[in-house]
Scaffold this motif. Sequence first.
Motif, PDB file in Angstrom:
ATOM      1  N   MET A   1      29.196  40.295  31.728  1.00 44.56           N
ATOM      2  CA  MET A   1      30.386  40.955  32.262  1.00 44.56           C
ATOM      3  C   MET A   1      31.208  39.951  33.077  1.00 44.56           C
ATOM      4  O   MET A   1      30.744  38.842  33.332  1.00 44.56           O
ATOM      5  CB  MET A   1      29.969  42.146  33.132  1.00 44.56           C
ATOM      6  N   PHE A   2      32.421  40.360  33.458  1.00 47.26           N
ATOM      7  CA  PHE A   2      33.290  39.436  34.185  1.00 47.26           C
ATOM      8  C   PHE A   2      34.026  40.200  35.280  1.00 47.26           C
ATOM      9  O   PHE A   2      34.124  41.425  35.275  1.00 47.26           O
ATOM     10  CB  PHE A   2      34.286  38.764  33.237  1.00 47.26           C
ATOM     11  N   CYS A   3      34.542  39.438  36.241  1.00 54.07           N
ATOM     12  CA  CYS A   3      35.285  40.030  37.369  1.00 54.07           C
ATOM     13  C   CYS A   3      36.667  40.472  36.895  1.00 54.07           C
ATOM     14  O   CYS A   3      37.400  39.705  36.263  1.00 54.07           O
ATOM     15  CB  CYS A   3      35.429  38.998  38.495  1.00 54.07           C
ATOM     16  N   LEU A   4      37.016  41.731  37.182  1.00 54.76           N
ATOM     17  CA  LEU A   4      38.316  42.251  36.765  1.00 54.76           C
ATOM     18  C   LEU A   4      39.460  41.682  37.601  1.00 54.76           C
ATOM     19  O   LEU A   4      40.631  41.832  37.241  1.00 54.76           O
ATOM     20  CB  LEU A   4      38.325  43.781  36.869  1.00 54.76           C
ATOM     21  N   LYS A   5      39.119  41.027  38.692  1.00 56.76           N
ATOM     22  CA  LYS A   5      40.173  40.472  39.532  1.00 56.76           C
ATOM     23  C   LYS A   5      40.498  39.036  39.162  1.00 56.76           C
ATOM     24  O   LYS A   5      41.660  38.674  38.972  1.00 56.76           O
ATOM     25  CB  LYS A   5      39.778  40.546  41.009  1.00 56.76           C
ATOM     26  N   CYS A   6      39.453  38.168  39.080  1.00 50.86           N
ATOM     27  CA  CYS A   6      39.727  36.751  38.807  1.00 50.86           C
ATOM     28  C   CYS A   6      39.257  36.313  37.427  1.00 50.86           C
ATOM     29  O   CYS A   6      39.582  35.218  36.976  1.00 50.86           O
ATOM     30  CB  CYS A   6      39.093  35.854  39.873  1.00 50.86           C
ATOM     31  N   GLY A   7      38.501  37.170  36.713  1.00 49.30           N
ATOM     32  CA  GLY A   7      38.066  36.848  35.362  1.00 49.30           C
ATOM     33  C   GLY A   7      36.805  36.010  35.275  1.00 49.30           C
ATOM     34  O   GLY A   7      36.399  35.623  34.179  1.00 49.30           O
ATOM     35  N   ALA A   8      36.166  35.699  36.400  1.00 53.93           N
ATOM     36  CA  ALA A   8      34.969  34.856  36.376  1.00 53.93           C
ATOM     37  C   ALA A   8      33.788  35.625  35.768  1.00 53.93           C
ATOM     38  O   ALA A   8      33.687  36.846  35.894  1.00 53.93           O
ATOM     39  CB  ALA A   8      34.634  34.404  37.792  1.00 53.93           C
ATOM     40  N   ASP A   9      32.885  34.899  35.080  1.00 55.81           N
ATOM     41  CA  ASP A   9      31.681  35.517  34.529  1.00 55.81           C
ATOM     42  C   ASP A   9      30.716  35.877  35.673  1.00 55.81           C
ATOM     43  O   ASP A   9      30.489  35.067  36.582  1.00 55.81           O
ATOM     44  CB  ASP A   9      30.977  34.550  33.565  1.00 55.81           C
ATOM     45  N   ILE A  10      30.175  37.075  35.604  1.00 54.58           N
ATOM     46  CA  ILE A  10      29.200  37.503  36.619  1.00 54.58           C
ATOM     47  C   ILE A  10      28.030  38.175  35.919  1.00 54.58           C
ATOM     48  O   ILE A  10      28.150  38.694  34.813  1.00 54.58           O
ATOM     49  CB  ILE A  10      29.841  38.473  37.635  1.00 54.58           C
ATOM     50  N   GLU A  11      26.889  38.152  36.576  1.00 54.27           N
ATOM     51  CA  GLU A  11      25.683  38.724  35.981  1.00 54.27           C
ATOM     52  C   GLU A  11      25.650  40.224  36.191  1.00 54.27           C
ATOM     53  O   GLU A  11      26.227  40.763  37.146  1.00 54.27           O
ATOM     54  CB  GLU A  11      24.437  38.087  36.607  1.00 54.27           C
ATOM     55  N   GLU A  12      24.940  40.903  35.280  1.00 55.35           N
ATOM     56  CA  GLU A  12      24.764  42.346  35.384  1.00 55.35           C
ATOM     57  C   GLU A  12      24.093  42.682  36.700  1.00 55.35           C
ATOM     58  O   GLU A  12      23.155  41.995  37.128  1.00 55.35           O
ATOM     59  CB  GLU A  12      23.909  42.863  34.222  1.00 55.35           C
ATOM     60  N   GLY A  13      24.540  43.722  37.360  1.00 53.40           N
ATOM     61  CA  GLY A  13      23.940  44.180  38.596  1.00 53.40           C
ATOM     62  C   GLY A  13      24.499  43.494  39.828  1.00 53.40           C
ATOM     63  O   GLY A  13      24.126  43.838  40.946  1.00 53.40           O
ATOM     64  N   THR A  14      25.355  42.503  39.658  1.00 51.70           N
ATOM     65  CA  THR A  14      25.946  41.822  40.817  1.00 51.70           C
ATOM     66  C   THR A  14      26.936  42.752  41.503  1.00 51.70           C
ATOM     67  O   THR A  14      27.739  43.417  40.842  1.00 51.70           O
ATOM     68  CB  THR A  14      26.671  40.536  40.384  1.00 51.70           C
ATOM     69  N   LEU A  15      26.837  42.849  42.842  1.00 55.95           N
ATOM     70  CA  LEU A  15      27.720  43.752  43.584  1.00 55.95           C
ATOM     71  C   LEU A  15      29.057  43.116  43.929  1.00 55.95           C
ATOM     72  O   LEU A  15      30.074  43.813  44.037  1.00 55.95           O
ATOM     73  CB  LEU A  15      27.012  44.214  44.870  1.00 55.95           C
ATOM     74  N   PHE A  16      29.048  41.785  44.122  1.00 57.70           N
ATOM     75  CA  PHE A  16      30.296  41.111  44.494  1.00 57.70           C
ATOM     76  C   PHE A  16      30.479  39.874  43.625  1.00 57.70           C
ATOM     77  O   PHE A  16      29.511  39.191  43.279  1.00 57.70           O
ATOM     78  CB  PHE A  16      30.279  40.687  45.975  1.00 57.70           C
ATOM     79  N   GLN A  48      42.148  28.105  36.582  1.00 54.16           N
ATOM     80  CA  GLN A  48      41.562  29.421  36.798  1.00 54.16           C
ATOM     81  C   GLN A  48      41.226  30.098  35.482  1.00 54.16           C
ATOM     82  O   GLN A  48      40.400  30.983  35.430  1.00 54.16           O
ATOM     83  CB  GLN A  48      42.534  30.296  37.601  1.00 54.16           C
ATOM     84  N   TYR A  49      41.938  29.691  34.378  1.00 52.35           N
ATOM     85  CA  TYR A  49      41.630  30.298  33.104  1.00 52.35           C
ATOM     86  C   TYR A  49      40.234  29.946  32.626  1.00 52.35           C
ATOM     87  O   TYR A  49      39.676  30.630  31.785  1.00 52.35           O
ATOM     88  CB  TYR A  49      42.628  29.828  32.029  1.00 52.35           C
ATOM     89  N   GLN A  50      39.643  28.854  33.169  1.00 54.71           N
ATOM     90  CA  GLN A  50      38.348  28.392  32.676  1.00 54.71           C
ATOM     91  C   GLN A  50      37.249  29.412  32.924  1.00 54.71           C
ATOM     92  O   GLN A  50      36.259  29.449  32.213  1.00 54.71           O
ATOM     93  CB  GLN A  50      37.983  27.067  33.354  1.00 54.71           C
ATOM     94  N   GLY A  51      37.425  30.248  33.942  1.00 59.15           N
ATOM     95  CA  GLY A  51      36.395  31.253  34.219  1.00 59.15           C
ATOM     96  C   GLY A  51      36.629  32.547  33.491  1.00 59.15           C
ATOM     97  O   GLY A  51      35.908  33.509  33.711  1.00 59.15           O
ATOM     98  N   MET A  52      37.678  32.623  32.678  1.00 55.97           N
ATOM     99  CA  MET A  52      38.010  33.858  31.977  1.00 55.97           C
ATOM    100  C   MET A  52      37.552  33.804  30.531  1.00 55.97           C
ATOM    101  O   MET A  52      37.426  32.724  29.958  1.00 55.97           O
ATOM    102  CB  MET A  52      39.528  34.071  31.962  1.00 55.97           C
TER     103      MET A  52
END
Length: 250
Positions: A1-16, A48-52
């Motif tokens: 999954m990814f952050c809807l604000k900055c587009g960075a990849d994040i792991e499942e279950g991460t709160l922030f 910043q696109y690199q994390g999207m």
Amino acid sequence: MFCLKCGADIEEGTLFCTQCGAPVENQPSAGQAQRAQPATPAQYTNQQYQGMPSSVGAVAAVKIKRKKTGIIIGIAAAAAVLVIVIIFAVAVLSGGRSYKETVGQYLRANVNAEVKGYIELIPDQAVATLMSQNGYDSSERSEFIKEGQENLDRALERTLGENWKLKFSYKDFKYDIEDIEGISGEDLEEIRRNYRRMAIDVSEAMAVEIKSTFKGIESEGTQNITLIKVGNSWYIDFIEMNVGAFWGLN
């Protein structure tokens, strides 16, 4: 999954988000996330696109590119309009009155015996001098013209009779410019000296020969007009043509 604000990849279950710190609870599933296109701030950079995900970064880049292109087109259009306005203004301000227009206006005023028409063909500084010599200030221009018109009407009545206005009409008047001769040398310098006394800078002068006829009158008349150029416009040489005589001046 990814952050809807900055587009960075994040792991499942991460709160922030580990990149921007935005809360990520209640995020959609991975399949839904791939179909989602997060809002793309205008200030995103290529770094910043690199994390999207590639699709999101492409959409953001296209939006920003289109916005920049729109701004450039808008600036170019505004600049083009400004150039057109400047060109038009310069043309209007620098065009002035041609010698042919001055001749035509003078002959109309002459045939109709209109003092106001003569005044419009004299430089403003010269009109101010005439008014001052006759005891008028700058606020009494209409009274000054009225006196000159009354004097001219009386002179024409004595010469041509009371009904002189019925004898001549500009619509029956025809004229041709027969000859134009530039004035130079000492003659031009004399004209310049006369007008410098009124703070008027004469750049050129010419003598124009006019041949004219009235409808129904077989004979032709010839008239010489002296013109001066001040700034970008041509005027009549009111000194040579003795326009001051309308107010009893020599």
